[in-house]
Design a protein around this motif. Structure first.
Motif, mmCIF file in Angstrom:
data_model
loop_
_atom_site.group_PDB
_atom_site.id
_atom_site.type_symbol
_atom_site.label_atom_id
_atom_site.label_comp_id
_atom_site.label_asym_id
_atom_site.label_seq_id
_atom_site.Cartn_x
_atom_site.Cartn_y
_atom_site.Cartn_z
ATOM 1 N N GLN A 26 11.945 -16.501 2.828
ATOM 2 C CA GLN A 26 12.332 -16.143 3.841
ATOM 3 C C GLN A 26 12.397 -14.444 3.421
ATOM 4 O O GLN A 26 13.241 -13.493 3.091
ATOM 5 C CB GLN A 26 14.083 -16.684 3.805
ATOM 6 N N ILE A 27 12.117 -14.415 2.055
ATOM 7 C CA ILE A 27 11.392 -13.101 0.776
ATOM 8 C C ILE A 27 11.136 -12.568 1.858
ATOM 9 O O ILE A 27 9.908 -12.895 2.688
ATOM 10 C CB ILE A 27 10.848 -13.702 0.061
ATOM 11 N N ASP A 28 11.209 -11.226 2.005
ATOM 12 C CA ASP A 28 9.861 -10.462 2.368
ATOM 13 C C ASP A 28 9.311 -9.183 1.530
ATOM 14 O O ASP A 28 9.947 -8.730 0.847
ATOM 15 C CB ASP A 28 10.783 -9.127 3.417
ATOM 16 N N LEU A 29 7.916 -9.968 1.500
ATOM 17 C CA LEU A 29 7.361 -9.659 0.122
ATOM 18 C C LEU A 29 6.535 -8.622 0.047
ATOM 19 O O LEU A 29 5.458 -8.392 1.377
ATOM 20 C CB LEU A 29 6.573 -11.012 -0.240
ATOM 21 N N SER A 30 6.745 -7.451 -0.644
ATOM 22 C CA SER A 30 5.362 -6.093 -0.245
ATOM 23 C C SER A 30 4.845 -5.847 -1.231
ATOM 24 O O SER A 30 5.837 -6.241 -2.569
ATOM 25 C CB SER A 30 6.383 -4.875 0.610
ATOM 26 N N PHE A 31 3.745 -5.740 -1.489
ATOM 27 C CA PHE A 31 3.513 -5.014 -2.597
ATOM 28 C C PHE A 31 3.232 -3.506 -2.842
ATOM 29 O O PHE A 31 2.057 -2.918 -1.693
ATOM 30 C CB PHE A 31 1.518 -6.069 -2.941
ATOM 31 N N VAL A 32 2.526 -3.137 -3.833
ATOM 32 C CA VAL A 32 1.808 -1.867 -3.735
ATOM 33 C C VAL A 32 0.689 -1.547 -5.203
ATOM 34 O O VAL A 32 1.328 -2.008 -6.232
ATOM 35 C CB VAL A 32 3.075 -0.649 -3.999
ATOM 36 N N GLU A 33 -0.238 -1.541 -5.258
ATOM 37 C CA GLU A 33 -1.079 -1.115 -5.884
ATOM 38 C C GLU A 33 -0.972 0.449 -6.445
ATOM 39 O O GLU A 33 -1.469 1.839 -5.857
ATOM 40 C CB GLU A 33 -2.459 -1.806 -5.454
ATOM 41 N N ALA A 34 -0.953 0.676 -8.017
ATOM 42 C CA ALA A 34 -1.064 1.940 -8.697
ATOM 43 C C ALA A 34 -1.545 2.130 -10.613
ATOM 44 O O ALA A 34 -1.569 0.539 -10.653
ATOM 45 C CB ALA A 34 -0.103 3.234 -8.201
ATOM 46 N N HIS A 35 -1.749 3.119 -10.804
ATOM 47 C CA HIS A 35 -2.123 3.041 -11.771
ATOM 48 C C HIS A 35 -0.888 3.506 -12.425
ATOM 49 O O HIS A 35 -0.143 3.246 -12.193
ATOM 50 C CB HIS A 35 -2.478 4.732 -12.193
ATOM 51 N N PRO A 36 -1.134 3.099 -13.802
ATOM 52 C CA PRO A 36 -0.440 2.557 -14.983
ATOM 53 C C PRO A 36 1.059 3.994 -14.936
ATOM 54 O O PRO A 36 1.911 3.598 -15.196
ATOM 55 C CB PRO A 36 -0.854 2.067 -16.148
ATOM 56 N N LEU A 37 0.375 4.783 -14.896
ATOM 57 C CA LEU A 37 1.875 5.825 -14.760
ATOM 58 C C LEU A 37 2.172 6.267 -13.974
ATOM 59 O O LEU A 37 3.680 5.963 -13.626
ATOM 60 C CB LEU A 37 1.389 7.449 -15.290
#
Length: 313
Positions: free
Chosen positions: A123-134
Motif C-alpha cells: 500500500q506504499i505509493d513508491l517513487s524513485f528519482v535518480e540524480a547526481h550526488p549534489l
C-alpha cells in the motif's frame, strides 16, 4: 491562515511533482478543474504566483513557488507523521514514499528495494528519482525526496543525517586481459601508469583523484564519462582502467559482450560506505524506518563478497 487547506497544499505539491495540472489531477483522482481552482485560491490567499504555465501546458514553480513548496512539503509530512503516531500499533504502511539515488548505485539498490516494498508494503505509493550526488542532497534539503542513497564521501551539504547501509570497498575495473586481471586484489600503485577513465558525476571524480594523490600518486585521467556502461565498454577494449564502488555480478560483460574484471583495491585509504540520507531533524516515521531496513537488506544481498563466495569453485 484559515483559508489555506491541506487539500490545496496537496494539489500544489502534486503539480510540482507531476509537472502539469492534468497529471496532478490524475494523481489525486480529481478533476483538472478542482486542481486549478485550488491553485487559484491558494495563490489569491498568498498574493503570489506559485506556478508558471509554460508550453504544452507544462507547469513550473516560480521562485516563490519553490520556496513555498519546501514549507508545504514539511507541513504535509508533519501531518502524516502525526496521524501515523496515533496508529503505531498498526503494521500496515501506506501513502507516498519518495526515494532518491545516485545513478551508479541505482542498479544495485532500486530494483530489489521496489520488489521488497511490493511484497512487504504493497500500500506504499513508491517513487524513485535518480540524480547526481549534489542534486540528491539538494532534493533532500528541499523535501523533494524522503530518503536518498549515495556514498558517504559524497555527502557535502549541511542539514543532512547519514544512516549507514553497508560498508563498501573500492574496486578497480580492468579488461579481462590486463596483467592483474586474475588477481584477488590490487594496490592502486600497480595501476597508476595506466590511463584512468572516471565517471563524470560531481564530486565523484574529484574525490577519487584527491584520494589517489593522498597516497602519493598522480593519476593520468584520460576521460571523464557520464555513463558507467560506456566506461565499462572502454575498459573492456583496453583503453584504460576505472574505479567504482558499485560492483555488478561477476558474469556482467560490456555492451559488446566483452568480459571485464572488478578487483578490490587493497589500499585502506579508499574505504567508504553506502548511506541513506535524510533531512536533519526529521522524525524517522515508520515508513522511513521500513525504507532504511529494506535498503540495508538490499545492500547486504548485493555485496560483491557474497557473489564471489557463490561463484567460488
Amino acid at each position: 491562515m484559515t483559508d489555506i487547506t491541506l487539500r490545496q497544499l496537496e494539489y500544489f505539491i502534486s503539480v510540482l511533482d507531476r509537472g502539469s495540472v492534468s497529471d496532478a489531477a490524475k494523481d489525486c483522482n480529481v478533476s483538472q478543474a478542482s486542481v486549478s481552482s485550488a491553485l487559484a485560491q491558494l495563490e489569491k490567499r498568498l498574493k503570489v504566483t506559485l506556478i508558471a504555465r509554460g508550453p504544452a501546458r507544462r507547469a513550473r514553480p516560480t521562485s516563490a513557488g519553490r520556496e513555498f513548496g519546501i514549507h508545504a512539503r514539511s507541513i504535509l509530512s508533519n501531518v502524516s507523521d502525526a496521524v501515523e503516531s496515533l496508529n503505531d500499533e498498526s503494521s500496515i504502511l501506506q501513502g507516498p514514499l519518495r526515494i532518491g539515488c545516485i545513478p551508479t548505485a541505482a542498479p544495485r539498490m532500486l530494483p530489489a528495494t521496489a520488489s521488497q516494498f511490493g511484497r512487504l508494503h504493497p500500500q506504499i505509493d513508491l517513487s524513485f528519482v535518480e540524480a547526481h550526488p549534489l542534486t540528491v542532497q539538494q532534493m533532500i534539503l528541499h523535501g523533494e525526496v524522503d530518503v536518498a542513497v549515495m556514498y558517504r564521501k559524497q555527502v557535502q551539504m549541511e542539514g543532512i543525517t547519514q544512516h549507514t547501509l553497508a560498508e563498501v570497498q573500492l574496486h578497480a575495473l580492468v579488461s579481462a586481459d590486463h596483467p592483474v586481471a586474475d588477481r584477488a586484489g590490487v594496490d592502486i600503485a600497480e595501476l597508476i601508469d595506466d590511463p584512468l577513465i572516471l565517471l563524470d558525476s560531481p564530486p565523484t571524480a574529484e574525490l577519487l583523484v584527491s584520494q589517489i594523490r593522498g597516497v602519493g600518486y598522480e593519476p593520468s585521467v584520460r576521460w571523464l564519462i557520464p555513463n558507467a556502461e560506456t566506461i565499462r565498454s572502454m575498459v573492456g577494449l583496453g583503453l584504460g582502467f576505472s574505479l567504482a564502488n558499485a560492483v555488478p555480478h561477476p558474469d556482467t560483460v560490456t555492451f559488446q559482450g566483452m568480459p571485464v574484471r572488478y578487483l578490490p583495491v587493497t589500499n585502506p585509504e579508499f574505504s567508504n560506505a553506502i548511506v541513506g540520507v535524510t533531512m536533519a531533524g526529521t522524525r524517522l516515521s515508520k515508513k522511513l524506518r521500513a525504507a532504511l531496513d529494506i535498503l540495508r537488506t538490499t545492500a547486504a544481498d548485493t555485496d560483491p563478497h557474497r557473489w564471489r563466495e557463490q561463484t567460488a569453485p
